[in-house]
Design a protein around this motif. Structure first.
Motif, PDB file in Angstrom:
ATOM      1  N   GLN A  66       0.774  -1.077  -0.010  1.00  0.00           N
ATOM      2  CA  GLN A  66      -0.068   0.049  -0.063  1.00  0.00           C
ATOM      3  C   GLN A  66       0.919   1.260  -0.154  1.00  0.00           C
ATOM      4  N   VAL A  67       1.926   1.227   0.909  1.00  0.00           N
ATOM      5  CA  VAL A  67       2.676   2.478   1.017  1.00  0.00           C
ATOM      6  C   VAL A  67       3.364   2.678  -0.536  1.00  0.00           C
ATOM      7  N   ILE A  68       4.017   1.485  -0.972  1.00  0.00           N
ATOM      8  CA  ILE A  68       4.848   1.802  -2.037  1.00  0.00           C
ATOM      9  C   ILE A  68       3.884   2.067  -3.336  1.00  0.00           C
ATOM     10  N   GLY A  69       2.795   1.492  -3.420  1.00  0.00           N
ATOM     11  CA  GLY A  69       1.866   1.492  -4.330  1.00  0.00           C
ATOM     12  C   GLY A  69       1.496   3.124  -4.648  1.00  0.00           C
ATOM     13  N   GLN A  70       1.067   3.735  -3.305  1.00  0.00           N
ATOM     14  CA  GLN A  70       0.461   5.089  -3.273  1.00  0.00           C
ATOM     15  C   GLN A  70       1.746   6.095  -3.586  1.00  0.00           C
ATOM     16  N   ALA A  71       2.981   5.773  -3.254  1.00  0.00           N
ATOM     17  CA  ALA A  71       3.948   6.487  -3.321  1.00  0.00           C
ATOM     18  C   ALA A  71       4.468   6.541  -5.091  1.00  0.00           C
ATOM     19  N   LEU A  72       4.461   5.460  -5.532  1.00  0.00           N
ATOM     20  CA  LEU A  72       4.659   5.338  -7.128  1.00  0.00           C
ATOM     21  C   LEU A  72       3.353   6.375  -7.878  1.00  0.00           C
TER      22      LEU A  72
END
Length: 356
Positions: free
Chosen positions: A87-93
């Motif tokens: 979730q964190v990585i997906g949102q940042a991307l």
């Protein structure tokens, strides 16, 4: 509606909801939704975020054209720490205009190498690996050199190999054990066990190093004696239950676990043996995965700084993609002890480590 026609203005009630969520005026929301100029980028982002949070579909004209695909490979999704990273990585991307593609290994199904090949075949701009084969000291690191030779940037989370030229992102596993042991020692525990996964994994080896050092520094227990209180199993609830059962048999009054899932298994092991948690057995987890604060009892755990680690991984990857590679080094993030309800003072007269 013909695709060239303008979309109708959203109803006022919906505008009010979005404005309240974004903390802006309805007029500002209207300007953003209608693609009008004169709105600051940060304000526009707040309105788009409000749309997403409230479950409204973005107008077609506001959908960002993807800068490209970025693969994210995780070993599983049953342990809630991996969806948290995703979730964190997906949102940042997404904030940077990239489209995340989540690829998960399955027992008897796709391997990490097969998922990597699939992502490369689809022309991904880069790949982030979470707890992959880079963390397994028995695995051949040449697979990553071959990926680099194909010109695909990548970043590795949780697990370090000096033989792989890439940015690594890790929590400080040794410091995590120091936090756990210091906390338990302050509660009077001396016979403290460590339950973790197979020894071939780098984070496991680091936790053992930290555990042995902390036991000596906090309690004066020599490494040889503390080593007998280390129990390997699987990173699952059942694995934690088995490991904790063995440690309780050795007289441990507290068990530090290498994951929250293992810690829930340790709580179950104690209860099946008629022990009250935390009255007769203290348990510490690792990760602070979502919902772990709501277990019975709420779990004392070592919080892995997932937001900071995920964002650092994305930054490093985007630098690689942009042609200014991040240092091929390890970015180490300090964990945090979160004290809840699964640790308490040692029972009277229990937990003293014999000299033998």
């Amino acid at each position: 509606m013909h695709p060239t026609q303008s979309q109708p203005r959203p109803p006022t009630a919906r505008l009010a909801d979005i404005a309240a969520q974004a903390g802006v005026s309805e007029a500002t929301v209207s300007r953003v939704l209608n693609g009008k100029p004169g709105v600051a980028a940060g304000t526009r982002q707040s309105v788009l975020a409000a749309l997403d949070v409230l479950g409204y579909e973005r107008p077609v004209r506001l959908r960002q054209r993807s800068e490209g695909l970025v693969g994210l490979i995780t070993p599983e999704l049953e342990n809630p720490i991996f969806p948290a990273f995703a979730q964190v990585i997906g949102q940042a991307l997404t904030r940077q205009g990239y489209t995340p593609v989540l690829a998960t290994q399955t027992p008897g199904g796709s391997t990490e190498d097969e998922l990597t090949e699939m992502l490369v075949d689809r022309g991904v701009s880069g790949i982030i690996f979470v707890s992959g084969l880079h963390a397994d000291t028995s695995a051949d690191p040449q697979r990553y050199e071959r990926l680099r030779a194909r010109g695909v940037p990548f970043v590795l989370i949780n697990g370090f190999s000096p033989r792989v030229r890439a940015p690594f992102v890790s929590p400080d596993d040794r410091a995590a054990m120091r936090l756990a042991i210091t906390h338990l020692a302050s509660l009077g525990h001396e016979r403290i066990g460590l339950a973790l996964g197979p020894e071939r994994f780098v984070p496991v080896q680091r936790k053992i190093e930290g555990f042995l050092r902390a036991m000596e520094e906090s309690l004066g227990v020599p490494a040889a004696r503390a080593r007998r209180l280390v129990q390997h199993s699987l990173f699952t609830l059942e694995g934690g239950q088995a490991a904790a059962g063995a440690l309780i048999e050795r007289g441990c009054t507290a068990v530090v676990c290498a994951s929250d899932m293992m810690a829930l298994g340790a709580v179950r092991a104690g209860r099946q043996l008629g022990l009250d948690v935390p009255g007769q057995l203290s348990v510490i987890g690792f990760d602070d995965s979502p919902l772990i604060a709501f277990t019975d009892p709420p779990l004392t755990t070592i919080r892995q700084p997932v937001p900071a680690m995920g964002q650092a991984a994305v930054r490093a990857l985007l630098e690689e993609i942009g042609g200014t590679p991040a240092p091929h080094t390890e970015f180490v993030f300090l964990p945090e002890l979160v004290v809840r309800g699964s640790t308490a003072a040692v029972p009277q007269g229990a937990g003293v480590l014999p000299e033998a």
